[in-house]
Design a protein around this motif. Sequence first.
Motif, PDB file in Angstrom:
ATOM      1  N   VAL A 144     -35.059  -8.174 -17.790  1.00 12.09           N
ATOM      2  CA  VAL A 144     -36.244  -7.517 -18.365  1.00 12.09           C
ATOM      3  C   VAL A 144     -36.076  -7.348 -19.877  1.00 12.09           C
ATOM      4  O   VAL A 144     -37.048  -7.388 -20.634  1.00 12.09           O
ATOM      5  CB  VAL A 144     -36.506  -6.142 -17.664  1.00 12.09           C
ATOM      6  CG1 VAL A 144     -35.429  -5.114 -18.008  1.00 12.09           C
ATOM      7  CG2 VAL A 144     -37.878  -5.594 -18.012  1.00 12.09           C
ATOM      8  N   LEU A 145     -34.840  -7.234 -20.336  1.00 16.62           N
ATOM      9  CA  LEU A 145     -34.586  -7.051 -21.777  1.00 16.62           C
ATOM     10  C   LEU A 145     -34.811  -8.349 -22.555  1.00 16.62           C
ATOM     11  O   LEU A 145     -35.068  -8.320 -23.761  1.00 16.62           O
ATOM     12  CB  LEU A 145     -33.157  -6.562 -22.016  1.00 16.62           C
ATOM     13  CG  LEU A 145     -32.805  -5.211 -21.399  1.00 16.62           C
ATOM     14  CD1 LEU A 145     -31.316  -4.917 -21.555  1.00 16.62           C
ATOM     15  CD2 LEU A 145     -33.633  -4.106 -22.048  1.00 16.62           C
ATOM     16  N   LEU A 146     -34.701  -9.474 -21.870  1.00 17.05           N
ATOM     17  CA  LEU A 146     -34.955 -10.758 -22.548  1.00 17.05           C
ATOM     18  C   LEU A 146     -36.456 -10.939 -22.752  1.00 17.05           C
ATOM     19  O   LEU A 146     -36.898 -11.529 -23.729  1.00 17.05           O
ATOM     20  CB  LEU A 146     -34.385 -11.918 -21.728  1.00 17.05           C
ATOM     21  CG  LEU A 146     -32.898 -11.819 -21.390  1.00 17.05           C
ATOM     22  CD1 LEU A 146     -32.443 -12.981 -20.529  1.00 17.05           C
ATOM     23  CD2 LEU A 146     -32.069 -11.791 -22.665  1.00 17.05           C
ATOM     24  N   ARG A 147     -37.227 -10.438 -21.808  1.00 14.36           N
ATOM     25  CA  ARG A 147     -38.693 -10.550 -21.903  1.00 14.36           C
ATOM     26  C   ARG A 147     -39.245  -9.505 -22.875  1.00 14.36           C
ATOM     27  O   ARG A 147     -40.178  -9.769 -23.619  1.00 14.36           O
ATOM     28  CB  ARG A 147     -39.282 -10.340 -20.506  1.00 14.36           C
ATOM     29  CG  ARG A 147     -40.753 -10.587 -20.384  1.00 14.36           C
ATOM     30  CD  ARG A 147     -41.157 -10.526 -18.930  1.00 14.36           C
ATOM     31  NE  ARG A 147     -40.752 -11.714 -18.190  1.00 14.36           N
ATOM     32  CZ  ARG A 147     -41.447 -12.830 -18.139  1.00 14.36           C
ATOM     33  NH1 ARG A 147     -42.571 -12.918 -18.802  1.00 14.36           N
ATOM     34  NH2 ARG A 147     -41.019 -13.852 -17.446  1.00 14.36           N
ATOM     35  N   ASP A 148     -38.665  -8.300 -22.826  1.00 13.63           N
ATOM     36  CA  ASP A 148     -39.159  -7.183 -23.638  1.00 13.63           C
ATOM     37  C   ASP A 148     -37.961  -6.391 -24.160  1.00 13.63           C
ATOM     38  O   ASP A 148     -37.400  -5.563 -23.451  1.00 13.63           O
ATOM     39  CB  ASP A 148     -40.066  -6.292 -22.764  1.00 13.63           C
ATOM     40  CG  ASP A 148     -40.414  -4.986 -23.470  1.00 13.63           C
ATOM     41  OD1 ASP A 148     -40.161  -4.876 -24.685  1.00 13.63           O
ATOM     42  OD2 ASP A 148     -40.939  -4.078 -22.801  1.00 13.63           O
ATOM     43  N   PRO A 149     -37.572  -6.629 -25.406  1.00 11.77           N
ATOM     44  CA  PRO A 149     -36.362  -5.973 -25.916  1.00 11.77           C
ATOM     45  C   PRO A 149     -36.481  -4.459 -26.074  1.00 11.77           C
ATOM     46  O   PRO A 149     -35.478  -3.789 -26.310  1.00 11.77           O
ATOM     47  CB  PRO A 149     -36.129  -6.656 -27.277  1.00 11.77           C
ATOM     48  CG  PRO A 149     -37.386  -7.337 -27.616  1.00 11.77           C
ATOM     49  CD  PRO A 149     -38.146  -7.589 -26.358  1.00 11.77           C
ATOM     50  N   SER A 150     -37.692  -3.915 -25.922  1.00 12.66           N
ATOM     51  CA  SER A 150     -37.823  -2.449 -25.991  1.00 12.66           C
ATOM     52  C   SER A 150     -37.887  -1.840 -24.592  1.00 12.66           C
ATOM     53  O   SER A 150     -38.155  -0.637 -24.440  1.00 12.66           O
ATOM     54  CB  SER A 150     -39.068  -2.064 -26.799  1.00 12.66           C
ATOM     55  OG  SER A 150     -40.218  -2.543 -26.151  1.00 12.66           O
TER      56      SER A 150
END
Length: 301
Positions: free
Chosen positions: A258-264
């Motif tokens: 999920v962090l690769l798609r949305d770093p926040s």
Amino acid sequence: MSGADLATDLAGMHLTSPVLTAAGCGGRELAPFTDLAALGAVVTRTVTLDAQAGSPPPRVAETPSGLLHATGAQNPGLQGFLATELPWYGQQGVRVVVSISAGSLAEYGELARRLATASGIGAVEVHLAVPDAYQTGKVLNVVRRDLPRGTTVLAKLAPGGDVVDQARAAVDNGADAVVLCQGFPAMVLDPVTLRPVLGAGGGLLSGPAVHALALRCVWDVHAALPDVPVVGVGGIRSGFDALAMLLAGATAVQLGSVLLRDPSAATRIRHELLDELDRRDLDSAADAVGLAHQQPEGSSR
Ligand SMILES: Cc1cc2nc3c(=O)[nH]c(=O)nc-3n(C[C@H](O)[C@H](O)[C@H](O)COP(=O)(O)O)c2cc1C
């Protein structure tokens, strides 16, 4: 304004939040998007004794419900990691969990001895690639023996075998907690070349497709070994996904693809988890741990 307390105790480690990053899915580069010091900890990419170039590209491939990856543990080696990455986390006040992997017991021992003299390490996470209880026990025994007593040791287990047996072998040999679990072996074929898409051939699946599978691993280990602290990882994309891991028995969770798609996403999920706890009148994240195993009042089920 949310009132729930997120602070949690993971095998004696005081964490200000049960939300951590997962190995290989985000470190320093997340800093512009998320307050890393507000996370329970950042788990580093897996570090090996010597530098590794990693797998041939492509290393990731999308599937309809998750990401397939085979990075081959590209990393600068322990010396490079200690010199360049670890000090940065210390300066930022970020708690660091160092993920390690090795090809032999002797190498695991060497990694542990060298980490024992490094400062600024919150915990060590042992990456276990094979779902084998005997091997898991041997590796944990060596790592535990060569690290100072105060260093928390997490065993990140591979799915596929009997995960309860593996967890038992890990804690019997000195692991303080288990991380459940690595991605699931998988493959994607290219419709043009008719060959595997990834340069390495097969890879590990992560993301939404594995959430229910990882949740089951957490559930089974908590049911069999309720005193063993568990960290849940796999397909967490929302505060409720994180809460589900806690309800199944996890003390903390890790965020991966999920962090690769949305770093926040780490900040968002932390806030969503607070809302989910408040909505259910749970005073703390700790109060949610294992709650799904309890029978509802008045139920004979
Ligand atoms: C690009 C990528 C790199 C990864 N690198 C590592 C790694 O170095 N060590 C490790 O233990 N797991 C690694 N993982 C696995 C994640 O830590 C996590 O266990 C897995 O992605 C499942 O979580 P998720 O479904 O939330 O992504 C990697 C995953 C991805 C997608």
